[in-house]
Design a protein around this motif. Structure first.
Motif, PDB file in Angstrom:
ATOM      1  N   ILE A   1       2.816   5.361  10.904  1.00 28.82           N
ATOM      2  CA  ILE A   1       3.397   6.172   9.832  1.00 28.82           C
ATOM      3  C   ILE A   1       4.631   5.505   9.242  1.00 28.82           C
ATOM      4  N   VAL A   2       5.458   4.851  10.073  1.00 30.02           N
ATOM      5  CA  VAL A   2       6.698   4.245   9.572  1.00 30.02           C
ATOM      6  C   VAL A   2       6.397   3.093   8.615  1.00 30.02           C
ATOM      7  N   TRP A   3       5.393   2.279   8.935  1.00 30.13           N
ATOM      8  CA  TRP A   3       5.037   1.189   8.019  1.00 30.13           C
ATOM      9  C   TRP A   3       4.611   1.738   6.658  1.00 30.13           C
ATOM     10  N   GLN A   4       3.842   2.834   6.657  1.00 23.34           N
ATOM     11  CA  GLN A   4       3.444   3.439   5.383  1.00 23.34           C
ATOM     12  C   GLN A   4       4.668   3.904   4.597  1.00 23.34           C
ATOM     13  N   LEU A   5       5.604   4.521   5.306  1.00 19.76           N
ATOM     14  CA  LEU A   5       6.801   5.026   4.643  1.00 19.76           C
ATOM     15  C   LEU A   5       7.670   3.889   4.110  1.00 19.76           C
ATOM     16  N   LEU A   6       7.781   2.815   4.880  1.00 19.79           N
ATOM     17  CA  LEU A   6       8.629   1.695   4.473  1.00 19.79           C
ATOM     18  C   LEU A   6       8.153   1.036   3.187  1.00 19.79           C
ATOM     19  N   CYS A   7       6.844   0.960   2.992  1.00 19.16           N
ATOM     20  CA  CYS A   7       6.341   0.296   1.784  1.00 19.16           C
ATOM     21  C   CYS A   7       5.853   1.294   0.739  1.00 19.16           C
ATOM     22  N   SER A   8       6.183   2.589   0.940  1.00 15.88           N
ATOM     23  CA  SER A   8       5.812   3.642  -0.027  1.00 15.88           C
ATOM     24  C   SER A   8       4.331   3.597  -0.382  1.00 15.88           C
ATOM     25  N   ALA A   9       3.502   3.352   0.629  1.00 14.85           N
ATOM     26  CA  ALA A   9       2.066   3.179   0.383  1.00 14.85           C
ATOM     27  C   ALA A   9       1.409   4.432  -0.176  1.00 14.85           C
ATOM     28  N   GLN A  10       1.866   5.598   0.281  1.00 16.14           N
ATOM     29  CA  GLN A  10       1.162   6.820  -0.111  1.00 16.14           C
ATOM     30  C   GLN A  10       1.351   7.177  -1.579  1.00 16.14           C
ATOM     31  N   SER A  11       2.358   6.582  -2.226  1.00 15.74           N
ATOM     32  CA  SER A  11       2.592   6.898  -3.635  1.00 15.74           C
ATOM     33  C   SER A  11       1.805   5.997  -4.569  1.00 15.74           C
ATOM     34  N   MET A  12       0.995   5.094  -4.018  1.00 17.93           N
ATOM     35  CA  MET A  12       0.264   4.151  -4.857  1.00 17.93           C
ATOM     36  C   MET A  12      -1.052   4.744  -5.364  1.00 17.93           C
ATOM     37  N   PRO A  13      -1.248   4.784  -6.672  1.00 18.78           N
ATOM     38  CA  PRO A  13      -2.488   5.356  -7.216  1.00 18.78           C
ATOM     39  C   PRO A  13      -3.727   4.542  -6.851  1.00 18.78           C
ATOM     40  N   ILE A  14      -3.548   3.279  -6.457  1.00 21.93           N
ATOM     41  CA  ILE A  14      -4.688   2.415  -6.125  1.00 21.93           C
ATOM     42  C   ILE A  14      -5.535   3.001  -5.001  1.00 21.93           C
ATOM     43  N   LYS A  15      -4.925   3.840  -4.146  1.00 23.25           N
ATOM     44  CA  LYS A  15      -5.675   4.378  -3.007  1.00 23.25           C
ATOM     45  C   LYS A  15      -6.860   5.235  -3.449  1.00 23.25           C
ATOM     46  N   ASP A  16      -6.742   5.824  -4.628  1.00 19.26           N
ATOM     47  CA  ASP A  16      -7.824   6.676  -5.124  1.00 19.26           C
ATOM     48  C   ASP A  16      -9.045   5.872  -5.561  1.00 19.26           C
ATOM     49  N   GLN A  17      -8.880   4.546  -5.691  1.00 24.40           N
ATOM     50  CA  GLN A  17      -9.985   3.696  -6.142  1.00 24.40           C
ATOM     51  C   GLN A  17     -10.786   3.101  -4.986  1.00 24.40           C
ATOM     52  N   TYR A  18     -10.323   3.322  -3.755  1.00 29.22           N
ATOM     53  CA  TYR A  18     -10.892   2.594  -2.623  1.00 29.22           C
ATOM     54  C   TYR A  18     -12.399   2.780  -2.479  1.00 29.22           C
ATOM     55  N   SER A  19     -12.865   4.005  -2.516  1.00 28.02           N
ATOM     56  CA  SER A  19     -14.303   4.258  -2.323  1.00 28.02           C
ATOM     57  C   SER A  19     -15.135   3.592  -3.413  1.00 28.02           C
ATOM     58  N   GLU A  20     -14.582   3.530  -4.633  1.00 31.08           N
ATOM     59  CA  GLU A  20     -15.310   2.881  -5.725  1.00 31.08           C
ATOM     60  C   GLU A  20     -15.339   1.364  -5.542  1.00 31.08           C
ATOM     61  N   LEU A  21     -14.252   0.806  -5.025  1.00 29.76           N
ATOM     62  CA  LEU A  21     -14.193  -0.640  -4.803  1.00 29.76           C
ATOM     63  C   LEU A  21     -15.252  -1.087  -3.785  1.00 29.76           C
TER      64      LEU A  21
END
Length: 327
Positions: free
Chosen positions: A78-98
């Motif tokens: 969880i800390v690594w995600q928070l450190l790089c603000s990963a959860q705020s990236m819209p790219i995550k919504d494209q993963y299944s399509e990629l």
């Protein structure tokens, strides 16, 4: 979430911190007893995670110091995600399509999957879950960052991220695609957005320019010796930057370096690189090119088997002018 549903635990966590009146750093070292230290560390990091936005703004320096001391294993995911603000990236919504798309890099990725952590249980079996999700994330990245596509060695970084959540992947099959997605945006957040453009090509060439300058400033005698032996930066430092030391040091050591990388960026790789050279200068000055290659391959990887603290401390004794390097 478990803490939030357990009112007793929540009162215990909040109460112990409200009543202490001490800073984040001092509270983490309040007890000399190891078990108390571990318990205090869990409470401390639990509070940091739960109050991340507020803590990051008001206690940024203290959080940075804590990360340098090492993020507790169970909090890394969880800390690594928070450190790089990963959860705020819209790219995550494209993963299944990629994943439904075809990447021109698929053959290269498949070839290297079996070479990534070949001794690790999660990755060593052909067509295992570990190899499958590693392939998926690398494929997704190659489609997002088409300029780089696939860079050999980057799978070690994704593999490290996957290790943090492999229990979820093993035990919760319905969560598998979601977990892969988490890994994907961790990776993209730190490498697609944080590195210089085309890091794996132009950026690594810049590194081979910067590192010798830093090296010449701190270790002029060793620098001259390397020059006399035609021992170029690419011969020993490529993997330092392409895999953030994951193929250089044992995982417990490399993971501590990666903690700091997630928090502070590429500077730690330069610091560790100079520290390693400083600690090995006397031996390297006595060796020719072949001997130095052997030393980097056989000796240096095992110098910190007892733990990373000595290396981290030495790295922060290196004088590093961030403004000068940026310029």
């Amino acid at each position: 979430r478990l803490l939030e549903t357990d009112s007793k635990s929540l009162r215990s966590v909040n109460g112990s911190r409200r009543n202490s009146g001490s800073s984040l750093v001092s509270s983490s070292s309040a007890s000399s007893n190891l078990s108390h230290l571990e318990e205090d560390s869990w409470i401390l990091w639990g509070r940091i995670v739960n109050e991340w936005e507020d803590v990051r703004k008001k206690k940024e320096k203290q959080v940075k110091e804590l990360v340098r001391k090492g993020i507790p294993h169970h909090f890394r995911a969880i800390v690594w995600q928070l450190l790089c603000s990963a959860q705020s990236m819209p790219i995550k919504d494209q993963y299944s399509e990629l994943l439904k798309m075809t990447s021109p890099c698929e053959k290269l990725i498949r070839r290297d999957i079996a070479r990534t952590y070949p001794e690790h249980d999660f990755f060593k079996e052909k067509d295992s879950l570990g190899q499958e999700v590693l392939f998926n994330v690398m494929k997704a990245y190659s489609l997002v960052d088409r300029e780089v596509g696939y860079c050999q060695g980057s799978a070690f970084i994704v593999g490290l991220l996957l290790m943090q959540v492999n229990m979820i992947l093993r035990m919760c099959e319905p969560l598998k695609s979601l977990t892969e997605c988490i890994i994907s945006w961790w990776f993209i957040a730190n490498f697609y957005n944080s590195f210089p453009s085309s890091f794996c090509y132009n950026g690594i060439l810049n590194v081979f320019f910067f590192l010798p300058l830093l090296f010449q400033e701190h270790l002029p005698e060793l620098y001259v010796h390397f020059q006399s032996q035609s021992f170029h930066t690419s011969m020993y430092a490529s993997s330092w930057f392409l895999t953030i030391f994951l193929t250089t040091f044992p995982l417990p050591v490399a993971t501590r370096v990666f903690d700091i990388f997630m928090s502070e960026g590429l500077e730690i790789v330069f610091r560790v690189g100079v520290a390693v050279l400083q600690m090995n200068q006397a031996e390297l000055l006595q060796l020719d090119m072949e001997g130095m290659l052997q030393h980097f391959q056989k000796v240096i990887p095992h110098q910190f088997d007892s733990g990373p603290d000595k290396l981290i401390q030495a790295s922060y004794q290196v004088k590093y002018n961030a403004k000068k390097m940026k310029k």
